[in-house]
Design an enzyme around this catalytic site. Structure first.
Site, PDB file in Angstrom:
ATOM      1  CB  THR A  90      -0.917   0.073   1.241  1.00 41.41           C
ATOM      2  OG1 THR A  90      -0.096   0.262   2.390  1.00 41.41           O
ATOM      3  CG2 THR A  90      -1.741  -1.186   1.404  1.00 41.41           C
ATOM      4  CB  CYS A  91       0.036   4.675  -1.114  1.00 40.22           C
ATOM      5  SG  CYS A  91       0.303   4.494  -2.866  1.00 40.22           S
ATOM      6  CG  ASP A  92      -0.176   3.788   5.693  1.00 43.98           C
ATOM      7  OD1 ASP A  92       0.812   3.978   6.422  1.00 43.98           O
ATOM      8  OD2 ASP A  92      -1.320   4.140   6.001  1.00 43.98           O
TER       9      ASP A  92
END
Lengths: 377, 377
Positions: free
Chosen positions: A324-326
């Site tokens: 994810t983009c986290d």
């Protein structure tokens, strides 16, 4: 821990995307190992660890009881064939309307850890059995519990006295020694505390009957039957030491111990890269991460075994991260994970020991990724 | 931050269980504030912050572009009316088959941070524009980013050179200064790094055109228009300083800044208790916690404002926790949260500033609790 049945399933079905595969044969063996190690205890499977209907049906058929955290879990256990008298509503934090609904479904066993919860149960589930959770120190556990659940033993006496006064059945005491507990004296200390509550209330004519010893049984001991029995013997002798011949009924609530080693997650390497030409640590990105089911890697607490087709060849330390983009979606960074140098983008990896606390922890749709799929075979 | 529209909705509809209510009027105001503060930048809303269709439709109609993290998010943005040329596939970690699918859908703008990802894009999305993310130091941010995304500026030069060699359009550079960034010099430093990449490649005849300045805009500045404009002016003067008259196209990717203050979670107090008679901190348990949507309280990083009907009366410090049987499901403990002494079980509380990163973080069914419901009004 990836059984031949799991390997065959993956080889034949070739599911697309990350998924968990659980082998029911392992769950069956685990249930029998618990029965053998603690023959005098009733087993309440902690549904929250993995509520897959196939697992619940197998355990219900084998005679297991169930520890539930919500009305939805009560209903899942009943749907799997468990009668209401084999279900405990084990969450100490319940809305009164949920207690009322559980009572309507026939549930008569409830956890409490304060007077306020006793009052809700007296109103919404009159006459039911209650057990009070006491705080333990959690020393020796790989995942020590916070103070979230339970009260000090002196307060447990007040709580159970209040329960009796409100017409409830002051049934017993529960504790939890912390997850993956390897220090056998933890049970001894907790049972000593439990006995004090029994003794104090007995002086007032309130006779408790049950000790709920919770979970915390380390998974790895299950494979090793003599060790599992050593656990059982140690707990039994602590019971003898504190309770003498007046042994109470006992309950255990394994969750991770019942299903952890029964499941394997199949994942794919999405990217392998470096942040600078002279970095000596590679970043390996999988198609599953903290928000796709591996939430228990939080603070790098649980370190899952990872199997690749290159195992045995030379390895080098990697930072392992999710897709994810986290920026928090990193599994192992403080202690990098050694993985084969020949690992390549597109390779499949197996993450073992992931049968518990993965599917349910998965986020609904973080970054648009679908929740972890699961196959129970 | 609970607008009158949100309060009226809750008063009229009285939804059962925890839920998020998002006021589209606030999202509209935020979009306009960004347009005003940075009139020369294109706004790419970070879909991952809150992908509710109503929010995407509003922003698509207002002319917003979209930053997406997965094919599913690309499809959501298109379903909301965004044409493919207003969508960026902004995740630096992509499966090659997902790139191929996005290309098929018309997406021609991709993020990269390594040569390996460039090669996937050259194969699966030939001729597309790519921008390379560079690492920033994240100083001054409330939620500093890890090193997960980006590479050092020197490596970005190699990455973009490689892109050009493989027939891609080496389009620009991106960075992210960290979430809730309040130090204006962070943009200055990052823009300085970006300019170096531009300059080095220009010497080789590769002319970059775009700087993607990411997100990180602090929510609280949005309410205060002069401050938002001060931000805009500071960024604009840093652009001038580093790029002179040859200003590049710029992109911003607000997520939290666009929807954070537009949402309020309605929750209920399930239990208030103590662990011992002489404890001076009460435990307050809500029907929502870390696994029901408030994942960003991890390490107590984000401290949401909480509104109760007793506000203004005397308060005392509380440990705030969620309703699951997970000992990690505690929101604020290291720094207890002051709440009114008159708060009682069954009271409703409003958790403000929860429009971003809540619904999607919610677990599928942990402990049997259903995911966070959401109403967009």
């Amino acid at each position: 821990m990836a059984t031949q049945r799991i390997l065959d399933f993956l080889a034949t079905r070739r599911p697309n995307g990350p998924c968990l595969v659980v082998d029911l044969d392992v769950v069956r063996d685990n249930f029998r190992a618990f029965e053998k190690a603690l023959p005098d205890s009733r087993i309440y499977y902690a549904v929250k660890a993995n509520p897959a209907p196939e697992i619940l049906r197998l355990l219900a058929a084998m005679g297991s009881s169930f520890d539930t955290a919500s009305v939805a879990e009560v209903e899942m256990a009943m749907d799997a064939g468990a009668p209401a008298d084999r279900i405990s509503f084990g969450n100490t934090i319940k809305k009164e309307r949920d207690i009322a609904r559980a009572y309507q479904l026939g549930i008569r066993l409830y956890a409490v850890d304060c007077v306020e919860e006793v009052e809700k149960i007296a109103r919404a589930a009159p006459g039911s059995r209650v057990f009070c959770r006491v705080l333990t120190d959690g020393e020796g556990a790989e995942w020590p519990l916070s103070r979230k659940f339970g009260c000090v033993p002196a307060m447990a006496v007040d709580v159970l006295r209040h329960a009796k006064a409100l017409g409830l059945d002051a049934y017993g005491v529960s504790f939890h020694v912390g997850s993956q507990q390897t220090d056998l004296t933890a049970w001894d200390r907790a049972l000593g505390d439990a006995k004090k509550v029994f003794a104090t209330l007995a002086e007032e004519g309130i006779v408790l009957k049950m000790v709920n010893m919770g979970g915390g049984f380390p998974t790895r001991y299950l494979k090793d039957v003599p060790a599992a029995q050593a656990y059982g013997r140690a707990i039994f002798s602590a019971l003898r030491k504190h309770f003498g011949n007046a042994l109470p009924e006992t309950i255990i609530e394994p969750g991770r111990g019942m299903v952890g080693n029964a499941g394997v997650i199949k994942s794919e390497v999405v990217l392998i890269s470096k942040k600078a030409d002279n970095d000596n640590v590679r970043w390996v990105f999988l198609d599953i991460g903290k928000f796709g089911g591996l939430a228990e890697t939080m603070d790098e607490a649980i370190r899952y075994p990872i199997v690749t087709r290159h195992d045995g060849s030379e390895t080098a330390p990697c930072v392992l991260a999710g897709p994810t983009c986290d920026s928090a979606d990193v599994l192992y960074e403080k202690t990098p994970y050694p993985l084969p140098l020949s690992l390549t983008i597109g390779d499949e990896v197996l993450i073992e020991g992931t049968g518990a606390y993965t599917t349910t922890y998965s986020a609904v749709a973080f970054n648009g990724f679908e929740p972890l799929r699961s196959y129970v075979i």
